[in-house]
Motif scaffolding. Structure first.
Motif, PDB file in Angstrom:
ATOM      1  N   UNK A   1       0.841  -1.210   0.000  1.00 41.70           N
ATOM      2  CA  UNK A   1       0.000   0.000   0.000  1.00 41.70           C
ATOM      3  C   UNK A   1       0.870   1.252   0.000  1.00 41.70           C
ATOM      4  N   UNK A   2       1.900   1.268   0.848  1.00 38.79           N
ATOM      5  CA  UNK A   2       2.750   2.456   0.983  1.00 38.79           C
ATOM      6  C   UNK A   2       3.587   2.695  -0.273  1.00 38.79           C
ATOM      7  N   UNK A   3       4.223   1.649  -0.794  1.00 39.01           N
ATOM      8  CA  UNK A   3       5.115   1.842  -1.937  1.00 39.01           C
ATOM      9  C   UNK A   3       4.337   2.135  -3.221  1.00 39.01           C
ATOM     10  N   UNK A   4       3.213   1.474  -3.400  1.00 40.78           N
ATOM     11  CA  UNK A   4       2.391   1.769  -4.580  1.00 40.78           C
ATOM     12  C   UNK A   4       1.865   3.204  -4.516  1.00 40.78           C
ATOM     13  N   UNK A   5       1.450   3.618  -3.335  1.00 40.99           N
ATOM     14  CA  UNK A   5       0.976   4.996  -3.183  1.00 40.99           C
ATOM     15  C   UNK A   5       2.086   5.988  -3.523  1.00 40.99           C
ATOM     16  N   UNK A   6       3.314   5.677  -3.080  1.00 43.85           N
ATOM     17  CA  UNK A   6       4.436   6.576  -3.370  1.00 43.85           C
ATOM     18  C   UNK A   6       4.665   6.693  -4.875  1.00 43.85           C
ATOM     19  N   UNK A   7       4.626   5.550  -5.582  1.00 46.33           N
ATOM     20  CA  UNK A   7       4.828   5.561  -7.037  1.00 46.33           C
ATOM     21  C   UNK A   7       3.708   6.330  -7.731  1.00 46.33           C
ATOM     22  N   UNK A   8       2.475   6.088  -7.316  1.00 49.99           N
ATOM     23  CA  UNK A   8       1.338   6.762  -7.943  1.00 49.99           C
ATOM     24  C   UNK A   8       1.336   8.255  -7.647  1.00 49.99           C
ATOM     25  N   UNK A   9       1.741   8.608  -6.442  1.00 54.63           N
ATOM     26  CA  UNK A   9       1.776  10.029  -6.086  1.00 54.63           C
ATOM     27  C   UNK A   9       2.856  10.768  -6.873  1.00 54.63           C
ATOM     28  N   UNK A  10       3.967  10.067  -7.148  1.00 51.92           N
ATOM     29  CA  UNK A  10       5.022  10.689  -7.950  1.00 51.92           C
ATOM     30  C   UNK A  10       4.580  10.855  -9.396  1.00 51.92           C
ATOM     31  N   UNK A  11       3.612   9.998  -9.842  1.00 54.10           N
ATOM     32  CA  UNK A  11       3.011  10.090 -11.184  1.00 54.10           C
ATOM     33  C   UNK A  11       4.055  10.179 -12.292  1.00 54.10           C
ATOM     34  N   UNK A  12       5.071   9.313 -12.203  1.00 58.62           N
ATOM     35  CA  UNK A  12       6.061   9.270 -13.269  1.00 58.62           C
ATOM     36  C   UNK A  12       7.034  10.424 -13.293  1.00 58.62           C
ATOM     37  N   UNK A  13       7.098  11.184 -12.181  1.00 60.64           N
ATOM     38  CA  UNK A  13       7.977  12.361 -12.174  1.00 60.64           C
ATOM     39  C   UNK A  13       8.969  12.343 -11.008  1.00 60.64           C
ATOM     40  N   UNK A  14       9.687  11.242 -10.800  1.00 62.14           N
ATOM     41  CA  UNK A  14      10.743  11.289  -9.774  1.00 62.14           C
ATOM     42  C   UNK A  14      11.832  12.260 -10.217  1.00 62.14           C
ATOM     43  N   UNK A  15      12.544  12.808  -9.248  1.00 65.86           N
ATOM     44  CA  UNK A  15      13.596  13.764  -9.585  1.00 65.86           C
ATOM     45  C   UNK A  15      14.819  13.025 -10.113  1.00 65.86           C
ATOM     46  N   UNK A  16      15.653  13.725 -10.866  1.00 69.41           N
ATOM     47  CA  UNK A  16      16.881  13.133 -11.375  1.00 69.41           C
ATOM     48  C   UNK A  16      17.778  12.691 -10.223  1.00 69.41           C
ATOM     49  N   UNK A  17      17.801  13.468  -9.140  1.00 70.78           N
ATOM     50  CA  UNK A  17      18.615  13.101  -7.976  1.00 70.78           C
ATOM     51  C   UNK A  17      18.173  11.769  -7.401  1.00 70.78           C
ATOM     52  N   UNK A  18      16.864  11.573  -7.279  1.00 74.59           N
ATOM     53  CA  UNK A  18      16.345  10.315  -6.753  1.00 74.59           C
ATOM     54  C   UNK A  18      16.720   9.137  -7.649  1.00 74.59           C
ATOM     55  N   UNK A  19      16.596   9.324  -8.950  1.00 69.15           N
ATOM     56  CA  UNK A  19      16.916   8.243  -9.886  1.00 69.15           C
ATOM     57  C   UNK A  19      18.404   7.897  -9.851  1.00 69.15           C
ATOM     58  N   UNK A  20      19.252   8.908  -9.777  1.00 70.57           N
ATOM     59  CA  UNK A  20      20.703   8.674  -9.715  1.00 70.57           C
ATOM     60  C   UNK A  20      21.067   7.940  -8.429  1.00 70.57           C
TER      61      UNK A  20
ATOM     62  N   UNK B   1      19.133   5.957  -6.695  1.00 75.29           N
ATOM     63  CA  UNK B   1      18.646   4.583  -6.798  1.00 75.29           C
ATOM     64  C   UNK B   1      19.563   3.739  -7.682  1.00 75.29           C
ATOM     65  N   UNK B   2      20.044   4.320  -8.758  1.00 71.35           N
ATOM     66  CA  UNK B   2      20.962   3.604  -9.639  1.00 71.35           C
ATOM     67  C   UNK B   2      22.260   3.276  -8.914  1.00 71.35           C
ATOM     68  N   UNK B   3      22.761   4.215  -8.127  1.00 74.36           N
ATOM     69  CA  UNK B   3      23.985   3.987  -7.365  1.00 74.36           C
ATOM     70  C   UNK B   3      23.795   2.864  -6.348  1.00 74.36           C
ATOM     71  N   UNK B   4      22.655   2.868  -5.656  1.00 79.24           N
ATOM     72  CA  UNK B   4      22.364   1.812  -4.683  1.00 79.24           C
ATOM     73  C   UNK B   4      22.263   0.452  -5.372  1.00 79.24           C
ATOM     74  N   UNK B   5      21.651   0.443  -6.539  1.00 80.24           N
ATOM     75  CA  UNK B   5      21.503  -0.796  -7.293  1.00 80.24           C
ATOM     76  C   UNK B   5      22.871  -1.361  -7.671  1.00 80.24           C
TER      77      UNK B   5
ATOM     78  N   UNK C   1      17.135  -1.467   1.928  1.00 78.95           N
ATOM     79  CA  UNK C   1      16.222  -0.559   2.631  1.00 78.95           C
ATOM     80  C   UNK C   1      16.328   0.860   2.076  1.00 78.95           C
ATOM     81  N   UNK C   2      17.552   1.307   1.829  1.00 75.12           N
ATOM     82  CA  UNK C   2      17.737   2.659   1.293  1.00 75.12           C
ATOM     83  C   UNK C   2      17.111   2.806  -0.092  1.00 75.12           C
ATOM     84  N   UNK C   3      17.179   1.746  -0.910  1.00 74.84           N
ATOM     85  CA  UNK C   3      16.552   1.785  -2.234  1.00 74.84           C
ATOM     86  C   UNK C   3      15.041   1.995  -2.089  1.00 74.84           C
ATOM     87  N   UNK C   4      14.436   1.225  -1.209  1.00 75.07           N
ATOM     88  CA  UNK C   4      12.982   1.339  -1.055  1.00 75.07           C
ATOM     89  C   UNK C   4      12.580   2.651  -0.380  1.00 75.07           C
ATOM     90  N   UNK C   5      13.434   3.170   0.457  1.00 74.32           N
ATOM     91  CA  UNK C   5      13.133   4.481   1.040  1.00 74.32           C
ATOM     92  C   UNK C   5      13.206   5.572  -0.026  1.00 74.32           C
TER      93      UNK C   5
END
Length: 245
Positions: free
Chosen positions: A100-119, A121-125, A148-152
Motif C-alpha cells: 500500500x505504501x510503496x504503490x501509493x508513493x509511485x502513484x503520487x510521484x506520477x512518473x515524475x521522480x527527480x533526477x537526484x532520486x533516480x541517480x 537509486x541507480x547507485x544503490x543498485x 532498505x535505502x533503495x525502497x526508502x
C-alpha cells in the motif's frame, strides 16, 4: 605515573563512545538475528557486559535500540527479553501494508521522480550487486541496508514525511531477516534484477509498469523470506498457517 608527568584523561571521547555503542548494538543485533539468543530468552546485562568486554552503559543503549526495532521486549523490574519470532501471517500482513505504501508513493510521484532520486537509486543498485549471501547477519547486513535505502528512495518520491515514518515503523527488513536462517542463501541476483525493473519503469515514466514491478518484487521478497530460494514454494495467500513461536 612519574612525578611531574602530565595527567592522562583515559575517558573515551564522544566519537569513541559512539563507535563503541554502535559496535555493541551490532553485536547484540547479530546475536538476536542469528538466534544465538533464542526467542523469549532473557538478556542479562552483567553477563553480556562480561561477554563483550564492555561496561553496562553501551549495552543498555544497544538494547534500547533493539527495543525500538521491535527485536527485544522491555519488562519493568524484569529486564530485556528477545521478542518471539513473527508468525508467517504477521510477515504477510507487514508486506501487504508495504505494498500500500510503496504503490501509493509511485502513484503520487506520477512518473515524475527527480533526477537526484533516480541517480541515487541507480547507485544503490550498483552497490547491491554481488554473489548470493549466507543467511548470517554479518554477511547480509550491508545488502539489507542498501535494499532498505533503495525502497526508502521509492517512498521519498511521494514527498511525504508521514509516509516515510509509516514505512520505517514497519521495520520490514529487520522482521524479514528473522526468517533468513532457515531459508538458505539470500538470492542477491533475483533481488537486484527486480530492483532494476522498478528503476527502469521509473526512468521511463511508466507509472503502471513501475507499480506492477513494485508489487512483483514485494511478493517475491515475501516468498524468499519465508521459503528461501525454492522455486516450488507455494504461493503466498491469506490462508497461510502461522509458524510456531
Amino acid at each position: 605515573m612519574a612525578e611531574g608527568s602530565p595527567r592522562r584523561d583515559v575517558r573515551p571521547s564522544g566519537a569513541e563512545r559512539k563507535l563503541l555503542a554502535d559496535e555493541v548494538y551490532l553485536s547484540l543485533k547479530e546475536y538476536v538475528l542469528d538466534n544465538v539468543f533464542e526467542p523469549g530468552a532473557r538478556l542479562n546485562i552483567d553477563a553480556l557486559a562480561e561477554r563483550l568486554g564492555v561496561c553496562p552503559t553501551p549495552l543498555r543503549e544497544g538494547l534500547a535500540r533493539l527495543a525500538a526495532e521491535d527485536l527485544v521486549d522491555v519488562e519493568s523490574y524484569r529486564g530485556y527479553f528477545v521478542k518471539p519470532l513473527p508468525s508467517v501471517d504477521d510477515l504477510v500482513d507487514i508486506f501487504e501494508v508495504r505494498k500500500v505504501l510503496e504503490v501509493h508513493a509511485v502513484e503520487r510521484a506520477a512518473g515524475r521522480p527527480t533526477m537526484t532520486q533516480l541517480v541515487q537509486m541507480e547507485s544503490l543498485l550498483f552497490e547491491m550487486g554481488g554473489p548470493d549471501l549466507q543467511p548470517q547477519f554479518r554477511e547480509y547486513r550491508e545488502f539489507s541496508v542498501l535494499d532498505q535505502r533503495f525502497h526508502e528512495q521509492v517512498i521519498s518520491m511521494a514527498g511525504s514525511p508521514a509516509l516515510m515514518n509509516s514505512y520505517r515503523a514497519l521495520n520490514i527488513h529487520v522482521q524479514a531477516s528473522r526468517f533468513f536462517r532457515s531459508s538458505g542463501r539470500i538470492d542477491v541476483q533475483a533481488s537486484v534484477t527486480e530492483h532494476a525493473r522498478i528503476l527502469g519503469a521509473l526512468v521511463s515514466g511508466d507509472t503502471e509498469v513501475a507499480t506492477q514491478a513494485v508489487l512483483a518484487h514485494i511478493d517475491a521478497g515475501l516468498r524468499r523470506s519465508i521459503y528461501g530460494n525454492s522455486t516450488t514454494a507455494a504461493s503466498i495467500g491469506a490462508g497461510l498457517a502461522t509458524t510456531a513461536d
